[in-house]
Design a protein around this motif. Sequence first.
Motif, PDB file in Angstrom:
ATOM      1  N   MET A   1       0.838  -1.181   0.000  1.00 42.57           N
ATOM      2  CA  MET A   1       0.000   0.000   0.000  1.00 42.57           C
ATOM      3  C   MET A   1       0.886   1.249   0.000  1.00 42.57           C
ATOM      4  SD  MET A   1      -3.027   0.794   2.628  1.00 42.57           S
ATOM      5  CE  MET A   1      -3.094   2.390   3.347  1.00 42.57           C
ATOM      6  N   ASP A   2       0.543   2.202  -0.845  1.00 42.98           N
ATOM      7  CA  ASP A   2       1.311   3.440  -0.904  1.00 42.98           C
ATOM      8  C   ASP A   2       1.055   4.297   0.327  1.00 42.98           C
ATOM      9  OD1 ASP A   2       2.379   2.830  -3.365  1.00 42.98           O
ATOM     10  OD2 ASP A   2       0.806   3.881  -4.475  1.00 42.98           O
ATOM     11  N   LYS A   3       2.085   5.000   0.734  1.00 38.81           N
ATOM     12  CA  LYS A   3       1.949   5.911   1.867  1.00 38.81           C
ATOM     13  C   LYS A   3       1.271   7.202   1.419  1.00 38.81           C
ATOM     14  CE  LYS A   3       5.839   4.331   4.598  1.00 38.81           C
ATOM     15  NZ  LYS A   3       6.922   4.763   5.452  1.00 38.81           N
ATOM     16  N   ILE A   4       0.585   7.830   2.329  1.00 35.21           N
ATOM     17  CA  ILE A   4      -0.057   9.121   2.077  1.00 35.21           C
ATOM     18  C   ILE A   4       1.006  10.193   2.213  1.00 35.21           C
ATOM     19  CG2 ILE A   4      -1.793  10.755   2.883  1.00 35.21           C
ATOM     20  CD1 ILE A   4      -3.294   8.245   4.017  1.00 35.21           C
ATOM     21  N   ARG A   5       1.170  10.981   1.165  1.00 32.33           N
ATOM     22  CA  ARG A   5       2.232  11.995   1.161  1.00 32.33           C
ATOM     23  C   ARG A   5       1.717  13.313   1.745  1.00 32.33           C
ATOM     24  NH1 ARG A   5       5.555  12.456  -4.135  1.00 32.33           N
ATOM     25  NH2 ARG A   5       6.901  13.498  -2.659  1.00 32.33           N
ATOM     26  N   ILE A   6       2.478  13.832   2.696  1.00 26.56           N
ATOM     27  CA  ILE A   6       2.183  15.098   3.358  1.00 26.56           C
ATOM     28  C   ILE A   6       3.400  15.997   3.194  1.00 26.56           C
ATOM     29  CG2 ILE A   6       1.628  16.216   5.553  1.00 26.56           C
ATOM     30  CD1 ILE A   6      -0.585  14.320   4.635  1.00 26.56           C
ATOM     31  N   LEU A   7       3.155  17.240   2.808  1.00 22.28           N
ATOM     32  CA  LEU A   7       4.228  18.227   2.718  1.00 22.28           C
ATOM     33  C   LEU A   7       4.152  19.126   3.943  1.00 22.28           C
ATOM     34  CD1 LEU A   7       6.535  19.578   1.130  1.00 22.28           C
ATOM     35  CD2 LEU A   7       4.795  21.019   0.043  1.00 22.28           C
ATOM     36  N   VAL A   8       5.253  19.266   4.623  1.00 21.31           N
ATOM     37  CA  VAL A   8       5.328  20.139   5.793  1.00 21.31           C
ATOM     38  C   VAL A   8       6.160  21.357   5.429  1.00 21.31           C
ATOM     39  CG1 VAL A   8       6.045  20.348   8.206  1.00 21.31           C
ATOM     40  CG2 VAL A   8       5.208  18.146   7.337  1.00 21.31           C
ATOM     41  N   VAL A   9       5.597  22.540   5.658  1.00 21.64           N
ATOM     42  CA  VAL A   9       6.354  23.773   5.487  1.00 21.64           C
ATOM     43  C   VAL A   9       6.651  24.268   6.894  1.00 21.64           C
ATOM     44  CG1 VAL A   9       6.395  26.093   4.542  1.00 21.64           C
ATOM     45  CG2 VAL A   9       5.198  24.277   3.301  1.00 21.64           C
ATOM     46  N   ALA A  10       7.890  24.096   7.297  1.00 22.03           N
ATOM     47  CA  ALA A  10       8.305  24.434   8.655  1.00 22.03           C
ATOM     48  C   ALA A  10       8.947  25.815   8.658  1.00 22.03           C
ATOM     49  CB  ALA A  10       9.288  23.391   9.181  1.00 22.03           C
ATOM     50  N   PRO A  11       8.307  26.792   9.284  1.00 21.53           N
ATOM     51  CA  PRO A  11       8.867  28.140   9.293  1.00 21.53           C
ATOM     52  C   PRO A  11      10.135  28.275  10.149  1.00 21.53           C
ATOM     53  CG  PRO A  11       6.611  28.142  10.150  1.00 21.53           C
ATOM     54  CD  PRO A  11       6.981  26.731   9.854  1.00 21.53           C
ATOM     55  N   TYR A  12      10.430  27.245  10.933  1.00 23.08           N
ATOM     56  CA  TYR A  12      11.649  27.280  11.748  1.00 23.08           C
ATOM     57  C   TYR A  12      12.110  25.847  11.991  1.00 23.08           C
ATOM     58  CZ  TYR A  12       8.022  26.643  15.273  1.00 23.08           C
ATOM     59  OH  TYR A  12       6.942  26.184  15.969  1.00 23.08           O
ATOM     60  N   ALA A  13      13.390  25.687  12.299  1.00 22.09           N
ATOM     61  CA  ALA A  13      14.010  24.366  12.426  1.00 22.09           C
ATOM     62  C   ALA A  13      13.370  23.507  13.517  1.00 22.09           C
ATOM     63  CB  ALA A  13      15.508  24.516  12.676  1.00 22.09           C
ATOM     64  N   GLY A  14      12.896  24.124  14.583  1.00 23.61           N
ATOM     65  CA  GLY A  14      12.291  23.370  15.681  1.00 23.61           C
ATOM     66  C   GLY A  14      11.061  22.594  15.247  1.00 23.61           C
ATOM     67  N   LEU A  15      10.255  23.169  14.365  1.00 25.23           N
ATOM     68  CA  LEU A  15       9.072  22.466  13.878  1.00 25.23           C
ATOM     69  C   LEU A  15       9.483  21.297  12.994  1.00 25.23           C
ATOM     70  CD1 LEU A  15       6.036  22.151  13.659  1.00 25.23           C
ATOM     71  CD2 LEU A  15       6.049  23.848  11.825  1.00 25.23           C
ATOM     72  N   LYS A  16      10.500  21.497  12.196  1.00 26.40           N
ATOM     73  CA  LYS A  16      11.016  20.415  11.355  1.00 26.40           C
ATOM     74  C   LYS A  16      11.465  19.246  12.237  1.00 26.40           C
ATOM     75  CE  LYS A  16      14.671  19.392   8.029  1.00 26.40           C
ATOM     76  NZ  LYS A  16      15.785  19.940   7.241  1.00 26.40           N
ATOM     77  N   GLU A  17      12.197  19.526  13.286  1.00 27.93           N
ATOM     78  CA  GLU A  17      12.675  18.472  14.190  1.00 27.93           C
ATOM     79  C   GLU A  17      11.513  17.780  14.893  1.00 27.93           C
ATOM     80  OE1 GLU A  17      15.748  17.394  14.131  1.00 27.93           O
ATOM     81  OE2 GLU A  17      16.101  18.943  12.617  1.00 27.93           O
ATOM     82  N   LEU A  18      10.492  18.530  15.274  1.00 28.69           N
ATOM     83  CA  LEU A  18       9.319  17.946  15.928  1.00 28.69           C
ATOM     84  C   LEU A  18       8.620  16.957  14.989  1.00 28.69           C
ATOM     85  CD1 LEU A  18       7.291  17.821  18.276  1.00 28.69           C
ATOM     86  CD2 LEU A  18       6.111  19.749  17.201  1.00 28.69           C
TER      87      LEU A  18
ATOM     88  N   TYR B   1       3.700   7.494  12.672  1.00 31.57           N
ATOM     89  CA  TYR B   1       2.682   7.557  11.616  1.00 31.57           C
ATOM     90  C   TYR B   1       3.244   6.927  10.346  1.00 31.57           C
ATOM     91  CZ  TYR B   1       0.659  10.741  14.961  1.00 31.57           C
ATOM     92  OH  TYR B   1       0.150  11.288  16.102  1.00 31.57           O
ATOM     93  N   SER B   2       3.442   5.627  10.398  1.00 26.75           N
ATOM     94  CA  SER B   2       4.133   4.921   9.315  1.00 26.75           C
ATOM     95  C   SER B   2       3.335   4.882   8.017  1.00 26.75           C
ATOM     96  CB  SER B   2       4.490   3.508   9.758  1.00 26.75           C
ATOM     97  OG  SER B   2       3.308   2.797  10.099  1.00 26.75           O
ATOM     98  N   HIS B   3       2.045   5.172   8.055  1.00 25.95           N
ATOM     99  CA  HIS B   3       1.247   5.180   6.830  1.00 25.95           C
ATOM    100  C   HIS B   3       1.342   6.521   6.090  1.00 25.95           C
ATOM    101  CE1 HIS B   3      -1.206   6.239  10.289  1.00 25.95           C
ATOM    102  NE2 HIS B   3      -1.969   6.951   9.513  1.00 25.95           N
ATOM    103  N   PHE B   4       2.085   7.471   6.669  1.00 27.54           N
ATOM    104  CA  PHE B   4       2.321   8.768   6.026  1.00 27.54           C
ATOM    105  C   PHE B   4       3.782   8.892   5.614  1.00 27.54           C
ATOM    106  CE2 PHE B   4      -1.324   9.821   8.764  1.00 27.54           C
ATOM    107  CZ  PHE B   4      -2.160  10.401   7.839  1.00 27.54           C
ATOM    108  N   SER B   5       3.997   9.604   4.536  1.00 27.08           N
ATOM    109  CA  SER B   5       5.339   9.979   4.111  1.00 27.08           C
ATOM    110  C   SER B   5       5.426  11.498   4.199  1.00 27.08           C
ATOM    111  CB  SER B   5       5.568   9.524   2.672  1.00 27.08           C
ATOM    112  OG  SER B   5       6.772  10.054   2.176  1.00 27.08           O
ATOM    113  N   PHE B   6       6.334  11.988   5.023  1.00 26.37           N
ATOM    114  CA  PHE B   6       6.469  13.424   5.234  1.00 26.37           C
ATOM    115  C   PHE B   6       7.657  13.974   4.455  1.00 26.37           C
ATOM    116  CE2 PHE B   6       4.344  11.878   9.041  1.00 26.37           C
ATOM    117  CZ  PHE B   6       3.300  12.770   9.181  1.00 26.37           C
TER     118      PHE B   6
END
Length: 79
Positions: free
Chosen positions: A1-18, A26-31
């Motif tokens: 089964m293909d993963k659900i692709r989500i794009l994250v726009v992180a305005p700062y590095a801390g959100l990216k790390e989170l 959330y293994s069924h998602f690809s971030f």
Amino acid sequence: MDKIRILVVAPYAGLKELILSMAEQYSHFSFDIIEGNLEEALPKLKQINLDNYLAILSRGGTARLIMENFNQFVVSLEI
């Protein structure tokens, strides 16, 4: 089964790390994550085929700006 692709726009590095720290739960998602604040986000998003993503995650003014400029489903994160 293909993963659900989500794009994250992180305005700062801390959100990216989170997001990266939570992604394993959330293994069924690809971030895919890009860093970009209000001024940087739009030019970066214009270079990406957004149709490949179910949704875009961001927060605050960056999420609002994405909603105003693109027809993608945007989830505004509250942290």
